[in-house]
Design a protein around this motif. Structure first.
Motif, PDB file in Angstrom:
ATOM      1  N   LEU A 187       0.848  -1.198   0.000  1.00  0.00           N
ATOM      2  CA  LEU A 187       0.000   0.000   0.000  1.00  0.00           C
ATOM      3  C   LEU A 187       0.878   1.241   0.000  1.00  0.00           C
ATOM      4  O   LEU A 187       0.845   2.075   0.909  1.00  0.00           O
ATOM      5  CB  LEU A 187      -0.924  -0.009   1.222  1.00  0.00           C
ATOM      6  N   ASN A 618      -1.918   4.955   2.466  1.00  0.00           N
ATOM      7  CA  ASN A 618      -2.093   4.953   1.017  1.00  0.00           C
ATOM      8  C   ASN A 618      -2.769   6.230   0.605  1.00  0.00           C
ATOM      9  O   ASN A 618      -3.770   6.633   1.159  1.00  0.00           O
ATOM     10  CB  ASN A 618      -2.923   3.750   0.570  1.00  0.00           C
ATOM     11  N   THR A 850      -7.371  -0.145  -1.273  1.00  0.00           N
ATOM     12  CA  THR A 850      -6.796   0.989  -0.558  1.00  0.00           C
ATOM     13  C   THR A 850      -6.914   0.717   0.934  1.00  0.00           C
ATOM     14  O   THR A 850      -7.588  -0.218   1.354  1.00  0.00           O
ATOM     15  CB  THR A 850      -7.519   2.299  -0.912  1.00  0.00           C
ATOM     16  N   THR A 851      -6.248   1.531   1.744  1.00  0.00           N
ATOM     17  CA  THR A 851      -6.358   1.404   3.193  1.00  0.00           C
ATOM     18  C   THR A 851      -7.691   1.983   3.636  1.00  0.00           C
ATOM     19  O   THR A 851      -7.910   3.193   3.559  1.00  0.00           O
ATOM     20  CB  THR A 851      -5.212   2.140   3.894  1.00  0.00           C
TER      21      THR A 851
END
Length: 1005
Positions: A187, A618, A850-851
């Protein structure tokens, strides 16, 4: 001579009655063992200076860190204290620069060698539950300089690209073993989602199990250098595309590279060499400096830097005071429990003491014999307890490691501390035997030889008067601590302890007065109550022991109940019950405890909020449409709204802020530039928080673009007037202090926004690289402020809107050239999502590439009752033990009465019911007095906290005589169990274990 004979008699008596002696010695050894075990654990888990440095730098000579491209100052331990503004500026200055290693920069002596320590990156690895986010870093564990940084548990160090080691907790979470492979997504800004919206997966081979000794519970992944992508690897193409739309140069988006190195320096790194490093912007933690620390006069920073000495001294005083109170109460408990045990022995030996008196022994000799019992048994208990404490400390070491999650140092004991603990056992034994010795010394010789008994006569007014004086002094100290402005921990704790000692001194009087209520009870109860009052010398210590234990448990239980009530009353979530938030990037990291909240920045000042945020987990763009669809498919979603945050990618020293009038602005702000002038005094920060004009200014909320859906998601209500203003190109604020006036033409309220630029003064001495970073943003005059029609919106429950200061139209953000990116998506649901639905939503969030962190607001969730049950168990244990001791002494002392009852035809069960009544009465008196006594310190602590200016300020209250709400809550079920159930158990237990048959012996005399 007297003491020599007395000790010999006490030693022989202890050997003759081994069971009783072992019981008393065990009582006295218990606190000694606890103290010595705690001392052993303390010295073992507390690292020495060399151990701590070795844990930080491994087998290197120093840990060198790049701080800034300018001279710095540091403390001998390697720390560089800087103000929040400087921290933000320095972090921003690193953007777009390639930091040179200390060897390349020529700041280390010739022949030095360094090993870089790259910063950690965020990874998502596959797990049986779906996906797992962890921190990963590149480390060459095969290098000798890294020995000691990590603890090897199994396997080997990575030797090639693609090989990693995992921590024990991460291996357990992933259900992996050494030799397995793990699939990971990087990430980082160098990775981009594919056509399917997912990041590329990389197969990593687990070759070892290594733990961080300072964080054994942490999920750590260590990779061989070259395994993880560098941040700039995937940015070059993106930079060439985005450079035209960016105010900063493309190079400003690059990774500065490692900023920490382990250094091997010939002869070690001296303090003079550290100062030389500081001149080039490097700091160092050196083993040589730790072993030979320089004097304060040789540390430039010590000449003008002062840490928070006031706060630390207050904390130290509080810890010492609370620790002293705990020790005193523990010793008092042992004295009160062991005292009746010595009295039992003295009662059984009264004929021996009578023979000693007949042979010419005086009262001093008799007292010396009883005191010698305490001396001998105290010495045995002290020595045994000290030795046993060492073993207990060694056995408890793994549990201490589990609780602290830290690897201990070498196993160490402190002989001086252990000798002191053993001496405490001796002193405790002497104090416990003191009162029985005095009572036995006053015993008449004829009475002792004939076995006659004489109960206490009169009322002990003298001791009670002393207790009242002590109680008054304690209440005065407690009142001073409660009502005196500020925090006064020492007088508060001392006052509580003195109050409890005063109540203990009044216990004999209270026991004597309870005997007058005997006429209200049946025969056995009346006999038990009057016998307890008549022989208060054995009853009062047991009642006082129960009182002390129950008082402590009641006080803690009341504080826990009050804290729960306060938490329930003050719980104000940024979400409404049933609402769901899907947070991205910095917002998700903040919820996970990884970095500050979006918009908060350094020190809570929005002017420096964005520096270095691009280094977070991220920062890739989020497909909000895909995210809304994924979550809506798993939860009962009614509507969704995207909440943006300013895009601080790279170095962006500017943001949009609310510009207030002078009257509405926080009076501690200096010129509206984000600088703060703290008022003088110890409660300066509390004074800022107490001013309602400063609450919003310090809340960290951002000014973001939004529409009616955003407003409804934030407030939970429909505000037609605010939505109308927002749709017409106006703005919505959430504090009336953000309004600046009224439009003369339309009569509508207005508010003003401005572009705040955090630029250094023109005459500041800054390196060229720093000036180059500020140049694109600080050239020319700042844009003019913008005044727009405004409306004030409020949430449904009147709580604050955290994270968002105001909503503005997109056109205003475009005018200032400020970019925004999605920070979170708020979902309003038709009902409270179930746990299964929440798990499915979390799984859907993990597929977004994504985070992301999903949170379902379920309202206040109080803690469990484990602590309360433990307190109840402790109180019950002491109560039952003290009641058993007192009942046993009463049975032994009242043998003649039982024989008389049997002789006149009393039924056998009378002995059982009499014992049960005595145990119940003793336990009930101690429980009632202890509960009442325990409520006093609890109320004092609660009131002291509510009268504290800090707590009042945190609750938004100010002005003389105004204090915060106390939220005092009484643990009724705890008191019910302590006062009713535990005495009943004591009585039932005494009935069950007491024999019905009475052996009638021949009377003496």
């Amino acid at each position: 001579m007297i003491w020599k004979v007395a000790v010999r008699i006490a030693r022989r008596e202890a050997l003759r009655h081994k069971g009783r002696s072992a019981l008393v010695a065990a009582m006295l050894a218990l606190p000694v063992a606890g103290a010595s075990a705690a001392d052993t654990l303390y010295h073992t888990t507390k690292l020495t200076t060399v151990e701590q440095v070795r844990r930080d730098i491994g087998h290197a000579d120093a840990l060198v860190s790049f701080v800034a491209p300018a001279p710095i100052e540091q403390l001998p331990d390697g720390s560089v204290p800087t103000p929040p503004q400087a921290a933000g500026m320095l972090a921003g200055a690193l953007q777009g620069t390639q930091v040179a290693s200390p060897v390349d920069a020529g700041v280390l002596p010739p022949g030095s060698r360094v090993v870089p320590l790259p910063a950690a990156q965020e990874l998502r690895v596959s797990s049986p539950q779906g996906a797992y986010s962890v921190q990963g870093a590149e480390r060459d564990l095969g290098d000798p300089l890294l020995d000691g940084l990590y603890v090897k548990k199994a396997g080997r160090a990575p030797h090639a690209k693609g090989e990693v080691t995992l921590s024990t907790s991460l291996l357990s979470a992933l259900d992996k073993r050494v030799g397995d492979q793990v699939s990971a997504e990087f990430l980082s800004a160098g990775e981009h989602p594919g056509a399917d919206g997912r990041l590329p997966e990389h197969q990593l081979t687990i070759v070892g199990e290594y733990d961080d000794p300072a964080h054994l519970d942490a999920d750590r992944l260590l990779a061989y250098p070259g395994t993880l992508p560098a941040a700039q690897d995937g940015q070059d193409a993106q930079n060439s595309q985005d450079a035209q739309n960016s105010q900063a140069s493309p190079d400003a988006q690059g990774d500065p590279g490692p900023t920490q190195w382990l250094a091997q320096v010939p002869g070690g790194l001296s303090w003079a060499q550290v100062l030389k490093l500081n001149q080039s912007g490097y700091s160092a933690e050196s083993l040589l400096v730790a072993e030979n620390p320089p004097p304060d006069s040789a540390v430039p920073l010590m000449q003008h830097y002062q840490a928070a000495s006031v706060g630390s001294s207050r904390l130290t005083q509080a810890l010492v005071a609370v620790g002293a109170l705990g020790i005193v109460m523990a010793l008092l408990e042992v004295v009160l429990l062991a005292g009746p045990a010595f009295a039992v022995g003295a009662r059984k030996r009264r004929r021996d003491f009578g023979l000693m008196g007949a042979a010419g022994a005086d009262q001093r000799m008799v007292r010396a014999v009883v005191l010698a019992d305490g001396l001998v048994l105290g010495a045995v208990g002290g020595v045994v307890g000290a030795v046993a404490g060492i073993g207990l400390g060694r056995l408890a070491l793994p549990e201490a490691v589990t609780l602290t999650h830290r690897e201990p140092g070498a196993f160490r004991i402190a002989p001086g501390d252990l000798a002191g603990a053993a001496l405490i056992g001796v002193v405790t034994g002497l104090i416990a035997a003191l009162i029985p010795a005095v009572i036995t010394g006053r015993q008449h010789v004829l009475q002792a030889l004939t076995g006659g008994r004489r109960g206490a006569r009169g009322v002990p007014w003298k001791l009670a008067l002393l207790g009242v004086v002590i109680l008054a002094a304690g209440m005065a100290a407690t009142g001073y601590a409660v009502y005196k402005p500020g925090i006064h921990t020492v007088p508060l704790v001392a006052g509580i302890a003195v109050c409890e000692l005063g109540v203990v001194a009044c216990t004999p009087l209270l026991v004597a007065l309870t005997g007058k209520a005997g006429r209200l009870l049946p025969l056995t109860g009346r006999m038990a109550l009057r016998d307890s009052a008549r022989n208060r010398g054995r009853t009062a210590p047991a009642v006082a022991a129960i009182l002390a234990a129950v008082a402590g448990s009641t006080a803690v239980a009341t504080l826990l109940t009050t804290d729960d009530a306060r938490g329930r009353a003050q719980y104000h979530s940024t979400l409404r019950p049933g609402q769901v938030a899907l947070m991205f990037g910095p917002a998700a990291a903040q919820q996970a405890g990884m970095q500050p909240a979006f918009g908060m920045g350094y020190g809570g000042l929005s002017g420096y909020g964005g520096y270095g945020d691009s280094n977070g987990p991220n920062t890739a763009p989020v497909d909000t449409g895909k995210a809304i669809s994924a979550i809506s498919a798993t939860l009962p979603v009614r509507s969704a709204a995207v909440i943006p945050t300013q895009d601080f990618s790279g170095f962006v020293p500017q943001d949009i802020v609310i510009k207030r009038t002078v009257a509405n602005d926080c009076p501690f702000f200096n010129g509206g530039q984000g600088l703060v002038t703290l008022p003088s005094g110890g409660d300066s920060e509390s004074m800022i928080q107490a001013d309602p004009r400063c609450v919003a200014a310090f809340s960290g909320g951002q000014v973001v673009p939004g529409d009616a859906a955003t407003l409804r998601a934030l407030t939970g209500t429909v505000d037609p007037q605010a939505e109308k203003v927002l749709a017409a190109g106006g703005m919505v604020v959430f504090s009336p202090y953000d309004l600046t006036g009224t439009d003369p033409a339309t009569g509508t309220a207005t508010a003003t926004i401005a572009l705040q630029r955090s630029c250094p003064p023109s005459d500041a001495q800054l390196p060229d690289v720093v000036r180059q970073q500020f140049a694109p943003f600080c050239s020319g005059p700042p844009p003019a402020p913008l005044t727009l029609p405004a409306a004030v919106a409020k949430t449904k429950d009147g709580s604050a809107v955290n994270g968002v200061r105001a909503l503005i139209p997109q056109s205003a953000a475009t005018r200032y050239g400020v970019k925004y990116q999605p920070s979170m998506i708020l979902f309003d649901t038709t009902r409270m999502p179930t746990k299964a639905e929440e798990e499915r939503a979390n799984a859907a969030a993990e597929t977004l590439g994504t985070t992301a962190l999903l949170k379902v607001e379920r309202g206040y969730q109080g803690g469990d009752d484990t602590t309360m049950l433990a307190l109840a168990a402790v109180a019950a244990f002491v109560t039952l033990g003290a009641a058993a001791i007192s009942t046993g002494l009463a049975i032994t002392d009242g043998q003649a009465d039982l024989e008389t009852l049997a002789a006149v035809g009393a039924r056998p069960r009378v002995r059982r019911t009499l014992a049960g009544s005595q145990a119940t009465i003793t336990a009930a008196m101690g429980a009632v007095l202890g509960s009442a006594t325990g409520l006093v310190p609890a109320v004092a602590v609660v009131e002291a906290r509510s009268h504290s200016f800090v707590q009042s300020a945190l609750e938004g209250r100010s002005g003389p005589g105004v204090h915060a709400q106390s939220y005092l809550a009484i643990p009724w079920w705890f008191l019910l169990g302590t006062i009713v159930i535990v005495p009943m158990l004591a009585g039932i237990g005494a009935v069950l274990v007491t024999r019905s048959k009475v052996e009638i012996r021949r009377r003496r005399g």
